[in-house]
Design an enzyme around this catalytic site. Structure first.
Site, PDB file in Angstrom:
ATOM      1  N   GLU A 184     -60.974  37.558  -9.300  1.00 46.22           N
ATOM      2  CA  GLU A 184     -60.251  37.077 -10.493  1.00 46.22           C
ATOM      3  C   GLU A 184     -59.603  38.233 -11.246  1.00 46.22           C
ATOM      4  O   GLU A 184     -59.796  38.365 -12.462  1.00 46.22           O
ATOM      5  CB  GLU A 184     -61.215  36.342 -11.429  1.00 46.22           C
ATOM      6  CG  GLU A 184     -61.664  35.006 -10.925  1.00 46.22           C
ATOM      7  CD  GLU A 184     -62.433  34.208 -11.992  1.00 46.22           C
ATOM      8  OE1 GLU A 184     -62.888  34.810 -12.979  1.00 46.22           O
ATOM      9  OE2 GLU A 184     -62.553  32.995 -11.826  1.00 46.22           O
ATOM     10  N   GLU A 261     -63.986  28.558  -6.425  1.00 44.58           N
ATOM     11  CA  GLU A 261     -65.147  28.373  -7.302  1.00 44.58           C
ATOM     12  C   GLU A 261     -64.931  27.070  -8.055  1.00 44.58           C
ATOM     13  O   GLU A 261     -64.108  27.006  -8.965  1.00 44.58           O
ATOM     14  CB  GLU A 261     -65.276  29.520  -8.318  1.00 44.58           C
ATOM     15  CG  GLU A 261     -65.798  30.809  -7.753  1.00 44.58           C
ATOM     16  CD  GLU A 261     -65.956  31.881  -8.835  1.00 44.58           C
ATOM     17  OE1 GLU A 261     -66.165  31.540 -10.012  1.00 44.58           O
ATOM     18  OE2 GLU A 261     -65.842  33.067  -8.474  1.00 44.58           O
TER      19      GLU A 261
HETATM   20  C1  GLA Z   1     -65.693  33.280 -12.688  1.00 47.13           C
HETATM   21  C2  GLA Z   1     -66.284  34.390 -11.836  1.00 47.13           C
HETATM   22  C3  GLA Z   1     -67.682  34.088 -11.408  1.00 47.13           C
HETATM   23  C4  GLA Z   1     -68.503  33.539 -12.551  1.00 47.13           C
HETATM   24  C5  GLA Z   1     -67.813  32.309 -13.120  1.00 47.13           C
HETATM   25  C6  GLA Z   1     -68.522  31.687 -14.288  1.00 47.13           C
HETATM   26  O1  GLA Z   1     -65.158  32.316 -11.936  1.00 47.13           O
HETATM   27  O2  GLA Z   1     -65.490  34.661 -10.717  1.00 47.13           O
HETATM   28  O3  GLA Z   1     -68.266  35.259 -10.910  1.00 47.13           O
HETATM   29  O4  GLA Z   1     -68.595  34.511 -13.527  1.00 47.13           O
HETATM   30  O5  GLA Z   1     -66.559  32.677 -13.600  1.00 47.13           O
HETATM   31  O6  GLA Z   1     -69.798  31.329 -13.973  1.00 47.13           O
END
Ligand code: GLA
Ligand code: CA
Length: 785
Positions: A184, A261
């Site tokens: 991210e 995710e």
């Molecule tokens: C983002 C991150 C994860 C985690 C989520 C929240 O998507 O990539 O590692 O921190 O947020 O749980």
């Protein structure tokens, strides 16, 4: 020369022995086709379960893998956590609990593929987002940028990851089908050269044939998207799925779609309600994706526990995560199926190609409880002191070469005839202040505190500050999170109309590591470590310190130790660090895996930096307590005294916003100056509960202001039960939002304190990510004052 010939002979020999039928027959392929992934040349939908090996005791790994398989998943998705593997610079550990290759082999043994996300940064509510703390010994380091030292350490670490995992990629006959590059990055910055270099490092580490991908949000993935990588989107339960993939489909009409995710629930922070997300909404999202052939990874399918000191903290602000990483996931913290699991399994069965899902495995351990037991041994916290130094200026924990624990800072005070303001610049994270041994008060970073009023003092009186570090921030720019007192300590007093500031110098500084070995040493040294300038140590006379107890068991099992009698600290059972506790909640029990218990005597050691209120006792219960808040003050911001009087004020903008999802920019009639921004929501498009996911303010040049100093001054209505408080509009998370309570009257008002006066000319606004943007604002007025 002889060596070279020998190696060539060796290779030839191996070549004759190895490519036997067994290996060749099992070799599979994973590739990218038109709008789909291809496994052995056939369309393949990735149904991945995110699980984290350090969050599951190793003896339970296989059980959890089987649980995911029985849920209908075909893949496991995992991060590699740099900072557990390289706790000391240059010393790598991939054994035991850290044996990530073994985890992947267990996956393969159980017929599961694996997606590996080797960072270097992973976020994951994990200490410093997975980066090792010792990087901060280079004070000016630029993390997640092309800082030469940072990149060199990344390169060395990824090489080690390659040694462990590259032999397990699918082209080598292993289960790994995809590898992620960074994590991210769009929520951190815009830096394609950096992301490209990470990609190259990952390739060079042995992942040169496997499919590489990047994950980001639909709102920002184009910032750092590399041409040669697959792009996947992250979003949570309830999100409008078509909307999430719209931009990707425009840019790459032939790309396979994947939600890398899909958030099943959410993480918990100290001092805020336990988070949940409705099972039906989560399952509906998965159903929709599967019906459209969209791949996904369910984050988390099983969250587990951030044992020891590994929980991170969120920012802006400082919001340390609790120890439990239950996440309201389908498989609960201790590995059992929840209602969510069964509901999801029914849906997953529809997509099992006619086959029957495997049976759900039995839990590896029964659940037990343990009656109340007393802590009979105690040594004061000063017994845990490791090193002490004298220094003109305060030093951070990293400068004293300690990663995790507490510090004591002590100095003598000047004469100040009136009460004065003691300020720690900055206090990381929880400080308790004493004068000549008397407790004066605390400075708590979670509450944004930096200062404390202290009474008049005379020259020579002793100031002692005991400060405990919690997890390092794992999200946003603030991941560069030094611990202890980071710069200086001042005392500000007003005498005869003059303001006098004393910069306090000449410190005695001590480190107290938080690990089991330190606790053992503390008990062994028995007589308290003397740490003081002259008189007996102040903190040592209190009840802050190490407590030891034991209980006996006839039968072992999983259980939950109730810590409500204690204040704040860390627990060890038979030498295993269970994690942090803090009586403010919402988590009041810690998960004790049965595999760490034994028949007969079991030892419990508690380090309590605050001290128990009454008798030091504990017991173990058969259910966790994850949602019991015990706050001095509610989290709401509805104090009528903070409400501005806007009756005669003129708004800088009064406008009607569009309906639907996505960002909108609201320009002011003219740039406005002020410290406070009041957002008045006069009506909504859908739902009578206002909801705002994120807000940014633009300065005169159209640049977004940093939101780090922001706090909520006032909100007339906040749906606190769901954690939808006002601060959610600047928590950097697009899936969290401020929401007003059902049935409350319009208009609704949110006032943000920017920390200092700013010039602003526009506001960027994001409504909820859910279909139809429920609660999105229609008429909005903005005031700056
Ligand atoms: C983002 C991150 C994860 C985690 C989520 C929240 O998507 O990539 O590692 O921190 O947020 O749980
Ligand atoms: Ca938010």
């Amino acid at each position: 020369m002889k060596q070279i010939i020998e190696s060539i002979l060796m290779i030839l020999l191996l070549a004759c022995v190895l490519p036997d039928k067994a290996m060749a027959a099992e070799r599979e392929t994973f590739a990218i086709g038109k709008n789909t992934f291809l496994l052995n040349d056939k369309p393949f939908v990735v149904k991945a379960a995110e699980v984290h090996y350090p969050r599951i005791p190793r003896p339970y790994w296989e059980h959890r893998i089987k649980m995911c398989k029985a849920l209908g998943m075909n893949t496991l998705c995992l991060y590699v956590f740099w900072n557990i593997h390289e706790q000391k610079e240059g010393v790598y550990d991939f054994t035991g609990q850290n044996d990530v290759a073994e985890f992947c082999r267990l996956a393969q043994k159980n017929g599961m593929y694996v997606i590996v996300r080797p960072g270097p940064y992973v976020c994951a509510e994990w200490e410093m987002g997975g980066l090792p703390w010792w990087l901060l010994k280079k004070k000016d380091i630029r993390l997640r940028e092309r800082d030469p030292y940072f990149m060199e350490r990344v390169r060395l670490f990824e090489k080690e990851v390659g040694k462990q995992l590259a032999p397990l990629t699918i082209d080598n006959g292993g289960p790994i089908i995809m590898v992620q590059v960074e994590n991210e990055y769009g929520s951190y910055g815009e830096d394609k050269p950096y992301v490209s270099e990470i990609r190259d490092i990952v390739c060079e580490s042995g992942f040169d044939k496997v499919t590489l991908f990047q994950c980001d949000w639909s709102s920002n993935f184009t910032r750092n998207g590399l041409d040669d990588l697959i792009w996947t989107m992250n979003f949570g339960t309830g999100a409008n799925i078509d909307n999430q993939f719209r931009r990707l489909k425009e840019l790459r009409p032939e790309s396979p779609l994947m939600c890398s995710e899909f958030w099943s629930g959410w993480f918990d922070k100290w001092g805020a309600r336990h988070e949940t997300r409705p099972a039906d909404d989560m399952v509906a999202g998965i159903d929709e994706m599967l019906s459209k052939g969209i791949s996904f990874s369910l984050y988390m399918t099983h969250g587990g526990t951030s044992f020891g000191h590994w929980a991170g903290a969120n920012s802006p602000g400082f919001a340390p995560d609790v120890t439990s990483y239950d996440y309201d996931a389908p498989i609960n913290e201790w590995g059992l199926p929840t209602e969510k699991y069964w509901t999801l399994r029914r849906t997953m069965q529809k997509y099992a190609d006619g086959g029957k899902l495997p049976n759900v495995p039995k839990a590896p351990m029964p659940i037990i409880s343990v009656p109340k037991f007393m802590f009979t041994e105690f040594v004061p916290i000063t017994s845990g002191i490791d090193t002490t130094i004298e220094s003109r200026d305060v030093k951070t924990m990293e400068e004293l070469d300690m990663g995790w624990g507490s510090m004591i800072y002590e100095t003598t005070l000047p004469t100040v005839a009136s009460s004065s303001l003691l300020t720690l610049n900055d206090c990381h994270d929880y400080a308790q202040v004493f004068i000549d041994g008397k407790y004066i008060g605390k400075i708590d970073r979670v509450k944004n505190e930096k200062s404390l009023m202290i009474p008049a003092v005379a020259s020579g009186q002793r100031l002692t500050i005991l400060i405990e570090a919690m997890g390092r921030i794992n999200f946003g720019r603030a991941i560069k999170d030094f611990k202890g007192i980071t710069e200086r300590v001042t005392l500000t007093a007003e005498t005869d109309g003059h303001i006098l500031t004393y910069d306090l110098k000449n410190w005695h500084i001590a480190t107290i590591p938080c690990d089991y070995q330190t606790a053992v040493k503390a008990f062994a040294s028995a007589k308290p470590h003397r740490f003081s300038l002259q008189s007996p140590n102040v903190v040592s006379s209190s009840n802050k310190g190490y407590y030891r107890a034991s209980f006996t068991l006839k039968k072992v099992g999983d259980t939950f130790i109730n810590m409500e009698a204690f204040g704040k600290g860390m627990v060890y059972v038979n030498g295993h660090a269970l994690g942090r506790f803090w009586n403010i909640g919402p988590q009041q029990t810690l998960y004790v895996p049965g595999c760490w218990l034994k028949k007969g005597n079991n030892e419990v050691v508690v380090l309590d930096i605050v001290g128990p209120k009454g008798a030091p006792v504990a017991y173990c219960q058969d259910k966790p307590e994850l949602d019991k808040l015990n706050l001095e003050k509610s989290n709401k911001h509805n104090n009528p005294g903070d409400r501005p009087d806007l009756n005669s004020a003129a708004p800088v903008v009064d406008t009607n916003l569009k309906a639907g999802n996505g960002w909108q920019t609201i320009s002011f009639t003219a740039p406005a100056k002020g410290r406070y921004v009041a957002i008045e929501c006069r009506s909504t498009h859908a739902s009578d509960q206002v909801a705002v996911a994120e807000l940014y303010l633009q300065d005169n040049n159209g640049k977004r202001l940093s939101r780090e100093p922001w706090t909520v001054k006032y909100a007339d209505s906040e749906n606190e039960a769901g954690n939808h408080t006002g601060d959610k509009v600047f928590d950097l998370q697009e899936s969290t939002y401020w929401q007003t309570k059902r049935g409350t009257d319009f208009p609704h008002l949110l006032v943000i304190d920017l920390g200092s006066e700013q010039t602003i000319k526009a506001l960027d606004y994001l409504p909820r990510a859910e279909q139809g943007a429920p609660g999105s604002v229609k008429q909005m007025r903005v005031f700056v004052y």
